[in-house]
Design a protein around this motif. Structure first.
Motif, mmCIF file in Angstrom:
data_model
loop_
_atom_site.group_PDB
_atom_site.id
_atom_site.type_symbol
_atom_site.label_atom_id
_atom_site.label_comp_id
_atom_site.label_asym_id
_atom_site.label_seq_id
_atom_site.Cartn_x
_atom_site.Cartn_y
_atom_site.Cartn_z
ATOM 1 N N ALA A 3 0.853 -1.184 0.000
ATOM 2 C CA ALA A 3 0.000 0.000 0.000
ATOM 3 C C ALA A 3 0.889 1.235 0.000
ATOM 4 O O ALA A 3 1.913 1.276 0.677
ATOM 5 C CB ALA A 3 -0.901 0.000 1.225
ATOM 6 N N GLY A 4 0.523 2.233 -0.784
ATOM 7 C CA GLY A 4 1.305 3.452 -0.904
ATOM 8 C C GLY A 4 2.132 3.504 -2.171
ATOM 9 O O GLY A 4 2.612 4.571 -2.554
ATOM 10 N N ASP A 5 2.304 2.382 -2.839
ATOM 11 C CA ASP A 5 3.076 2.356 -4.079
ATOM 12 C C ASP A 5 2.204 2.814 -5.246
ATOM 13 O O ASP A 5 1.002 2.549 -5.285
ATOM 14 C CB ASP A 5 3.593 0.947 -4.368
ATOM 15 C CG ASP A 5 4.598 0.465 -3.337
ATOM 16 O OD1 ASP A 5 5.062 1.291 -2.531
ATOM 17 O OD2 ASP A 5 4.908 -0.734 -3.342
ATOM 18 N N THR A 6 2.823 3.498 -6.196
ATOM 19 C CA THR A 6 2.126 3.903 -7.411
ATOM 20 C C THR A 6 2.326 2.813 -8.448
ATOM 21 O O THR A 6 3.455 2.429 -8.749
ATOM 22 C CB THR A 6 2.670 5.245 -7.931
ATOM 23 O OG1 THR A 6 2.532 6.222 -6.895
ATOM 24 C CG2 THR A 6 1.908 5.707 -9.149
ATOM 25 N N LEU A 7 1.220 2.305 -8.977
ATOM 26 C CA LEU A 7 1.256 1.171 -9.898
ATOM 27 C C LEU A 7 0.623 1.536 -11.231
ATOM 28 O O LEU A 7 -0.236 2.411 -11.306
ATOM 29 C CB LEU A 7 0.475 -0.016 -9.320
ATOM 30 C CG LEU A 7 0.839 -0.521 -7.939
ATOM 31 C CD1 LEU A 7 -0.127 -1.612 -7.529
ATOM 32 C CD2 LEU A 7 2.248 -1.043 -7.922
ATOM 33 N N ARG A 8 1.050 0.817 -12.263
ATOM 34 C CA ARG A 8 0.371 0.853 -13.554
ATOM 35 C C ARG A 8 -0.034 -0.580 -13.872
ATOM 36 O O ARG A 8 0.813 -1.462 -13.979
ATOM 37 C CB ARG A 8 1.260 1.390 -14.664
ATOM 38 C CG ARG A 8 0.521 1.445 -15.996
ATOM 39 C CD ARG A 8 1.381 1.878 -17.168
ATOM 40 N NE ARG A 8 1.958 3.178 -16.940
ATOM 41 C CZ ARG A 8 3.262 3.449 -17.114
ATOM 42 N NH1 ARG A 8 4.090 2.515 -17.497
ATOM 43 N NH2 ARG A 8 3.722 4.658 -16.891
ATOM 44 N N GLU A 52 0.044 -7.029 -17.094
ATOM 45 C CA GLU A 52 1.237 -6.796 -16.288
ATOM 46 C C GLU A 52 0.945 -5.764 -15.210
ATOM 47 O O GLU A 52 0.022 -4.965 -15.322
ATOM 48 C CB GLU A 52 2.417 -6.331 -17.147
ATOM 49 C CG GLU A 52 2.249 -4.950 -17.734
ATOM 50 C CD GLU A 52 3.493 -4.442 -18.434
ATOM 51 O OE1 GLU A 52 4.571 -5.008 -18.217
ATOM 52 O OE2 GLU A 52 3.371 -3.474 -19.188
ATOM 53 N N ILE A 53 1.764 -5.814 -14.164
ATOM 54 C CA ILE A 53 1.708 -4.836 -13.081
ATOM 55 C C ILE A 53 3.099 -4.225 -12.981
ATOM 56 O O ILE A 53 4.082 -4.948 -12.821
ATOM 57 C CB ILE A 53 1.323 -5.497 -11.744
ATOM 58 C CG1 ILE A 53 -0.042 -6.173 -11.845
ATOM 59 C CG2 ILE A 53 1.320 -4.460 -10.627
ATOM 60 C CD1 ILE A 53 -0.395 -7.017 -10.646
ATOM 61 N N VAL A 54 3.172 -2.894 -13.095
ATOM 62 C CA VAL A 54 4.454 -2.195 -13.045
ATOM 63 C C VAL A 54 4.448 -1.261 -11.842
ATOM 64 O O VAL A 54 3.508 -0.484 -11.666
ATOM 65 C CB VAL A 54 4.692 -1.382 -14.335
ATOM 66 C CG1 VAL A 54 6.011 -0.647 -14.274
ATOM 67 C CG2 VAL A 54 4.633 -2.283 -15.548
ATOM 68 N N VAL A 55 5.486 -1.346 -11.011
ATOM 69 C CA VAL A 55 5.627 -0.445 -9.867
ATOM 70 C C VAL A 55 6.380 0.790 -10.347
ATOM 71 O O VAL A 55 7.537 0.704 -10.757
ATOM 72 C CB VAL A 55 6.380 -1.131 -8.707
ATOM 73 C CG1 VAL A 55 6.542 -0.168 -7.547
ATOM 74 C CG2 VAL A 55 5.655 -2.382 -8.265
ATOM 75 N N LEU A 56 5.719 1.953 -10.312
ATOM 76 C CA LEU A 56 6.332 3.196 -10.778
ATOM 77 C C LEU A 56 7.083 3.913 -9.660
ATOM 78 O O LEU A 56 8.157 4.463 -9.893
ATOM 79 C CB LEU A 56 5.261 4.121 -11.358
ATOM 80 C CG LEU A 56 4.440 3.544 -12.517
ATOM 81 C CD1 LEU A 56 3.349 4.511 -12.916
ATOM 82 C CD2 LEU A 56 5.344 3.240 -13.692
ATOM 83 N N ARG A 57 6.501 3.943 -8.461
ATOM 84 C CA ARG A 57 7.110 4.604 -7.301
ATOM 85 C C ARG A 57 6.829 3.788 -6.059
ATOM 86 O O ARG A 57 5.757 3.219 -5.914
ATOM 87 C CB ARG A 57 6.487 5.989 -7.075
ATOM 88 C CG ARG A 57 6.949 7.066 -7.977
ATOM 89 C CD ARG A 57 6.269 8.385 -7.640
ATOM 90 N NE ARG A 57 6.641 8.837 -6.318
ATOM 91 C CZ ARG A 57 5.841 9.527 -5.514
ATOM 92 N NH1 ARG A 57 4.628 9.821 -5.877
ATOM 93 N NH2 ARG A 57 6.255 9.924 -4.337
ATOM 94 N N LYS A 58 7.784 3.768 -5.161
ATOM 95 C CA LYS A 58 7.575 3.160 -3.852
ATOM 96 C C LYS A 58 7.186 4.275 -2.892
ATOM 97 O O LYS A 58 7.884 5.288 -2.794
ATOM 98 C CB LYS A 58 8.855 2.483 -3.344
ATOM 99 C CG LYS A 58 9.222 1.239 -4.104
ATOM 100 C CD LYS A 58 8.381 0.110 -3.618
ATOM 101 C CE LYS A 58 8.944 -1.223 -4.036
ATOM 102 N NZ LYS A 58 8.064 -2.302 -3.633
#
Length: 118
Positions: free
Chosen positions: A24-29, A86-92
């Motif tokens: 939780a808190g991560d920015t995802l695409r 797909e799931i991409v983590v953009l920012r933690k």
């Protein structure tokens, strides 16, 4: 006590899909495959993960983004769904809660999440 055949099937489902490590808190695409008639296309949904719940094949996560006219849009995705490309983590993000439902009441810069530095 779980049925061994169901357990084997769920283990195969989990092993066949690679999921990035996110909280939780991560920015995802999230790239979602959408079927319209006889055509398929991929649509991206980008936002902040505000919750993750469940375990195994039934695990889900909620993503919130601010859409047109500053309207908040939330979607719940099963992690092991076949419609997710797909799931991409953009920012933690750096947060101290597992569920960020308080973001629903915040607007503008107050709803901003600090980035995790390493």
């Amino acid at each position: 006590m779980r049925n061994k055949y169901i357990q084997a099937f769920e283990d195969a489902q989990i092993a066949s899909k690679s999921v990035p490590d996110f909280r939780a808190g991560d920015t995802l695409r999230v790239a979602i495959r959408i079927h319209e008639g006889d055509k398929t296309r991929v649509q991206n949904f980008e936002g902040i993960c505000i919750a993750r719940r469940g375990s195994g094949v039934g695990e889900t996560f909620i993503i919130r983004k601010i859409g047109a006219n500053s309207v908040g849009v939330e979607r719940i995705f099963p992690i092991y769904s076949d419609s997710i490309e797909e799931i991409v983590v953009l920012r933690k993000g750096r947060v101290r809660r597992a569920k960020l439902f308080y973001l629903r009441d915040l607007r503008g810069k107050a709803a901003k999440i600090r980035e995790l530095r390493k």
